[in-house]
Design a protein around this motif. Sequence first.
Motif, PDB file in Angstrom:
ATOM      1  N   PHE A 485       0.814  -1.207   0.000  1.00 58.74           N
ATOM      2  CA  PHE A 485       0.000   0.000   0.000  1.00 58.74           C
ATOM      3  C   PHE A 485       0.855   1.268   0.000  1.00 58.74           C
ATOM      4  CE2 PHE A 485      -2.045  -3.372   2.519  1.00 58.74           C
ATOM      5  CZ  PHE A 485      -3.098  -3.674   1.652  1.00 58.74           C
ATOM      6  N   ALA A 486       2.145   1.130  -0.234  1.00 56.04           N
ATOM      7  CA  ALA A 486       3.048   2.279  -0.185  1.00 56.04           C
ATOM      8  C   ALA A 486       2.681   3.348  -1.214  1.00 56.04           C
ATOM      9  CB  ALA A 486       4.489   1.819  -0.402  1.00 56.04           C
ATOM     10  N   ALA A 487       2.018   2.956  -2.287  1.00 51.26           N
ATOM     11  CA  ALA A 487       1.627   3.932  -3.308  1.00 51.26           C
ATOM     12  C   ALA A 487       0.630   4.944  -2.771  1.00 51.26           C
ATOM     13  CB  ALA A 487       1.038   3.215  -4.522  1.00 51.26           C
ATOM     14  N   MET A 488       0.012   4.636  -1.627  1.00 55.74           N
ATOM     15  CA  MET A 488      -0.939   5.567  -1.021  1.00 55.74           C
ATOM     16  C   MET A 488      -0.223   6.728  -0.337  1.00 55.74           C
ATOM     17  SD  MET A 488      -3.605   2.762   0.558  1.00 55.74           S
ATOM     18  CE  MET A 488      -4.605   3.976   1.406  1.00 55.74           C
ATOM     19  N   ILE A 489       1.083   6.627  -0.156  1.00 54.05           N
ATOM     20  CA  ILE A 489       1.850   7.723   0.433  1.00 54.05           C
ATOM     21  C   ILE A 489       2.028   8.800  -0.631  1.00 54.05           C
ATOM     22  CG2 ILE A 489       4.059   8.393   1.458  1.00 54.05           C
ATOM     23  CD1 ILE A 489       4.331   5.518   2.469  1.00 54.05           C
ATOM     24  N   LYS A 490       1.570  10.006  -0.337  1.00 56.67           N
ATOM     25  CA  LYS A 490       1.611  11.097  -1.300  1.00 56.67           C
ATOM     26  C   LYS A 490       2.473  12.235  -0.765  1.00 56.67           C
ATOM     27  CE  LYS A 490      -1.328   8.989  -4.018  1.00 56.67           C
ATOM     28  NZ  LYS A 490      -0.845   8.353  -5.273  1.00 56.67           N
ATOM     29  N   ASP A 491       3.453  12.629  -1.556  1.00 52.11           N
ATOM     30  CA  ASP A 491       4.336  13.752  -1.204  1.00 52.11           C
ATOM     31  C   ASP A 491       4.954  13.562   0.180  1.00 52.11           C
ATOM     32  OD1 ASP A 491       3.732  15.076  -3.642  1.00 52.11           O
ATOM     33  OD2 ASP A 491       1.894  15.873  -2.751  1.00 52.11           O
ATOM     34  N   GLY A 492       5.331  12.322   0.470  1.00 52.28           N
ATOM     35  CA  GLY A 492       5.983  12.029   1.736  1.00 52.28           C
ATOM     36  C   GLY A 492       5.051  11.906   2.921  1.00 52.28           C
ATOM     37  N   VAL A 493       3.738  11.941   2.682  1.00 48.97           N
ATOM     38  CA  VAL A 493       2.773  11.885   3.776  1.00 48.97           C
ATOM     39  C   VAL A 493       2.016  10.559   3.749  1.00 48.97           C
ATOM     40  CG1 VAL A 493       0.700  12.914   4.790  1.00 48.97           C
ATOM     41  CG2 VAL A 493       2.492  14.381   3.831  1.00 48.97           C
ATOM     42  N   ASP A 494       2.193   9.778   4.811  1.00 52.63           N
ATOM     43  CA  ASP A 494       1.374   8.595   5.037  1.00 52.63           C
ATOM     44  C   ASP A 494       0.110   9.077   5.741  1.00 52.63           C
ATOM     45  OD1 ASP A 494       0.098   6.356   6.105  1.00 52.63           O
ATOM     46  OD2 ASP A 494       1.963   5.323   6.608  1.00 52.63           O
ATOM     47  N   ALA A 495      -1.009   8.964   5.062  1.00 50.65           N
ATOM     48  CA  ALA A 495      -2.260   9.500   5.613  1.00 50.65           C
ATOM     49  C   ALA A 495      -2.629   8.851   6.940  1.00 50.65           C
ATOM     50  CB  ALA A 495      -3.389   9.315   4.606  1.00 50.65           C
ATOM     51  N   THR A 496      -2.192   7.606   7.165  1.00 48.35           N
ATOM     52  CA  THR A 496      -2.524   6.956   8.429  1.00 48.35           C
ATOM     53  C   THR A 496      -1.743   7.543   9.603  1.00 48.35           C
ATOM     54  OG1 THR A 496      -0.856   5.186   8.271  1.00 48.35           O
ATOM     55  CG2 THR A 496      -2.962   4.808   7.181  1.00 48.35           C
ATOM     56  N   SER A 497      -0.705   8.308   9.323  1.00 50.89           N
ATOM     57  CA  SER A 497       0.055   8.961  10.394  1.00 50.89           C
ATOM     58  C   SER A 497      -0.576  10.277  10.836  1.00 50.89           C
ATOM     59  CB  SER A 497       1.495   9.238   9.935  1.00 50.89           C
ATOM     60  OG  SER A 497       2.204   8.053   9.670  1.00 50.89           O
ATOM     61  N   VAL A 498      -1.305  10.913   9.942  1.00 48.85           N
ATOM     62  CA  VAL A 498      -1.790  12.276  10.224  1.00 48.85           C
ATOM     63  C   VAL A 498      -3.310  12.377  10.287  1.00 48.85           C
ATOM     64  CG1 VAL A 498       0.255  13.306   9.184  1.00 48.85           C
ATOM     65  CG2 VAL A 498      -1.772  12.922   7.768  1.00 48.85           C
ATOM     66  N   GLU A 499      -4.032  11.298   9.945  1.00 45.57           N
ATOM     67  CA  GLU A 499      -5.498  11.388   9.978  1.00 45.57           C
ATOM     68  C   GLU A 499      -5.955  11.750  11.389  1.00 45.57           C
ATOM     69  OE1 GLU A 499      -7.135   7.604   8.976  1.00 45.57           O
ATOM     70  OE2 GLU A 499      -5.934   6.516  10.448  1.00 45.57           O
ATOM     71  N   GLY A 500      -7.003  12.539  11.452  1.00 42.42           N
ATOM     72  CA  GLY A 500      -7.472  13.028  12.738  1.00 42.42           C
ATOM     73  C   GLY A 500      -6.855  14.360  13.105  1.00 42.42           C
ATOM     74  N   ALA A 501      -5.745  14.702  12.459  1.00 46.35           N
ATOM     75  CA  ALA A 501      -5.119  16.013  12.640  1.00 46.35           C
ATOM     76  C   ALA A 501      -5.214  16.815  11.346  1.00 46.35           C
ATOM     77  CB  ALA A 501      -3.663  15.865  13.061  1.00 46.35           C
ATOM     78  N   SER A 502      -4.920  16.155  10.226  1.00 48.99           N
ATOM     79  CA  SER A 502      -4.938  16.870   8.944  1.00 48.99           C
ATOM     80  C   SER A 502      -6.349  17.181   8.464  1.00 48.99           C
ATOM     81  CB  SER A 502      -4.201  16.051   7.879  1.00 48.99           C
ATOM     82  OG  SER A 502      -4.846  14.796   7.694  1.00 48.99           O
ATOM     83  N   ASN A 503      -7.352  16.507   9.030  1.00 49.99           N
ATOM     84  CA  ASN A 503      -8.746  16.751   8.623  1.00 49.99           C
ATOM     85  C   ASN A 503      -9.567  17.348   9.766  1.00 49.99           C
ATOM     86  OD1 ASN A 503      -8.568  14.344  10.100  1.00 49.99           O
ATOM     87  ND2 ASN A 503     -10.361  13.454   9.119  1.00 49.99           N
ATOM     88  N   LEU A 504      -8.950  18.180  10.573  1.00 51.62           N
ATOM     89  CA  LEU A 504      -9.653  18.809  11.693  1.00 51.62           C
ATOM     90  C   LEU A 504     -10.899  19.558  11.227  1.00 51.62           C
ATOM     91  CD1 LEU A 504      -6.942  20.331  14.068  1.00 51.62           C
ATOM     92  CD2 LEU A 504      -8.421  18.381  14.471  1.00 51.62           C
ATOM     93  N   PRO A 505     -12.005  19.427  11.955  1.00 54.22           N
ATOM     94  CA  PRO A 505     -13.223  20.148  11.564  1.00 54.22           C
ATOM     95  C   PRO A 505     -13.258  21.581  12.090  1.00 54.22           C
ATOM     96  CG  PRO A 505     -13.692  18.788  13.465  1.00 54.22           C
ATOM     97  CD  PRO A 505     -12.250  18.511  13.080  1.00 54.22           C
ATOM     98  N   TYR A 506     -12.417  21.879  13.048  1.00 54.78           N
ATOM     99  CA  TYR A 506     -12.468  23.189  13.684  1.00 54.78           C
ATOM    100  C   TYR A 506     -12.063  24.307  12.712  1.00 54.78           C
ATOM    101  CZ  TYR A 506     -12.657  20.352  17.927  1.00 54.78           C
ATOM    102  OH  TYR A 506     -13.005  19.434  18.884  1.00 54.78           O
TER     103      TYR A 506
END
Length: 732
Positions: A485-506
């Motif tokens: 699933f490494a192809a899911m890493i975009k521009d050096g960002v693994d979305a599973t590392s930042v989810e919950g922070a990168s999509n803040l609703p506030y």
Amino acid sequence: MLQSRFDPNTVRATRRQFLVGTATAAGLVVGYKLIASDPASAQTAPAPAQPNPFQAYVEITPENKILIHSSQFEMGQGSYFGVATLVMEELGGDWAQVEVVGASGNPALYGNLAWGGIAQGTGGSTSMTSSWERYRKAGATARMMLTAAAAKAWNVPENELDVTSGVVTHSSGKRATFGELSASAGELPVPDNVPLKSREQWSQIGSDKLKRYDSIGKTNGTQSYTIDVKMDGLLTAVMIHPPKFGAELVSFDAAKAKEFDGVVDVVQTPRGIAVVGRDMWSALKGRELVTAQWDEKNAEQRGSSEILEEYRRLAGGPAAATARNDGDVAAALSAADRVVEANYEFPYLVHASLEPLNAVARKDENGVIEIWGGHQMPDLYQAVAAQVGETTPDKVKLHVMKTGGSFGRRAVADADLIVEAVATAKALGWKAPVKVQWTRENDMRGGRYRPAYVHSLKAGLDKDGKLVALHDHIVGQSILGGSPFAAMIKDGVDATSVEGASNLPYAIPNLKVELTTTDVKIPVLWWRSVGSTHTAYAIETFMDDLAAAAKRDPVEFRLSMLEAHPRHAAVLRLAAEKADWNKPLPEGRFRGVALHESFSTYVAEIAEITFRSATDFTVDRVVCAVDCGIAINPDQIRAQMEGGIGFGLGAILQEELTLTKGIVDQENYDSYTPLRIEQMPRIEVHIVPSDEPPTGVGEPGVPPIGPAVANALRAATGRTIQKLPVTKGLSA
């Protein structure tokens, strides 16, 4: 777990989806097939014209059984129950007829629609999202074919027939069970554009009276798991793995082990050494007599304290990648009336499911490799098994077993258990079926952990107490890196590392989330609610710090930033109302709140604690509000919220996996301590009514409980626990 990057609201029925039905010797079989929007570009071969029961969804047998073949794996979260509810709503059967089994071997039928339908798998709380349309259609189609068969046999109009509890009846007195009609129904043409019931007609979906059909077997011990598999000649293998991650086997001496009565053989596998016995006890005793030499030059040599020290250093420096960058954070922080900073540390965590990992492999008389196990990613496991067994995937048959927990551990990109089982049986010349059974110690020390992380947070408030800037630098390992699933890493960002922070609703005008991915040889994996396990804690406790700095109520502070996110706001308001947020508590009692969205499900939780001292407090009550779209099984939703809260509570209070000089310290539940029953709080779950498509509940209950408890502790002590587990953070 592997999770959806798709909006579940887009998972709708289209002309890309159509039903298939056929008669077999077994009776009526109804399936569901996917083709590309342009058939000429289809990448997945269509199902055979004569599908067998494992190439379909619903099978009505002449014995009057309703056999439902689930594309989703059952590991305790209730996916079989949910899938069966969808079928039964439209079919009109009797629950006493129902049996649900795991299906595999045909991505065209069983591909997870939340993942684009290209592969079968269970994860990311997507089971109901993927199943919502196709299993209702399968049930409706089966019902229409059964009534058509009855109408033809009785020479009456179909609209004069009634279906109740698995029986088709006519006012003339004629009646037939599903089983009696199954063969003739399967010979009829498959109807197109089968109508589904309107919400007003539902009797199963959304029913509070409907309880899990499979609870009895789990309570009286009759439910069979992989650990219970028995067959003639079955051998048991236990594993010896490298003591350090990345070490390689040089040689081993099994002479003494082979002399032990009951030991059949000792063989090398791609992942270590398998000690094979006539039974588990013999294999374990033989394992004690094997000596091995390991090459550790490429192994991870550091302990967890050294790893976290490096993370702290990295968090204080420039980030390697940017996941989100709104506005100008640096300028906004410089101009802020007040700046608040915090640094968080999160340890490695084990999945610690009740049933240790296991799988059974054999080759039958036709050269087909059969594998029994918790196949959370069947297509991948089938391909890996074929490679290890030196055959083709069509010569691999998976038996999908119910499993005593997974929490992501059985969704492994390298199919570790499958490799061990197939390789061991192959090394024995396929002379007998082999069950590879890990011990608890294997499980604790076998890798695939929730990664350790460090967050460095900085935020700015203006003179009115409004949050104007937030910066989060996250440091930790990538789950996707080095995997298929490494192809899911975009521009050096693994979305599973930042989810919950990168999509803040506030609503924060200046927001920057950065990531530095580390190079550590400790194998990591998705763990129940994945990235949200650490991001929710860091963000939501930091929000309470900011509310305190702004001299604002924590609930009001959050609501002021949620105008554009009404579903977040709704669960927060509901939880606050049900928890009596604005009413005073008795002396020694404190509350904390947290809000988080994961897997398109919105959850707010308020924890109430009794605080006596830093080493003496209890979590007494948790009020949870959840919006998961249409509530298919309300009782099961409440159960999953309760289970997720207990799972997450144990993790933040006391769970921690540590290493010393590259070797894992914990071995069993005595040193790695999930929540004990006496620590479980009273939980109230309130479900938000919704007309939105259903989303998942297996994981979203986990993330908010940690910060809710920590915020209650903050209310009691005036400080935020920034180093987990809480037992360590309180004493820091």
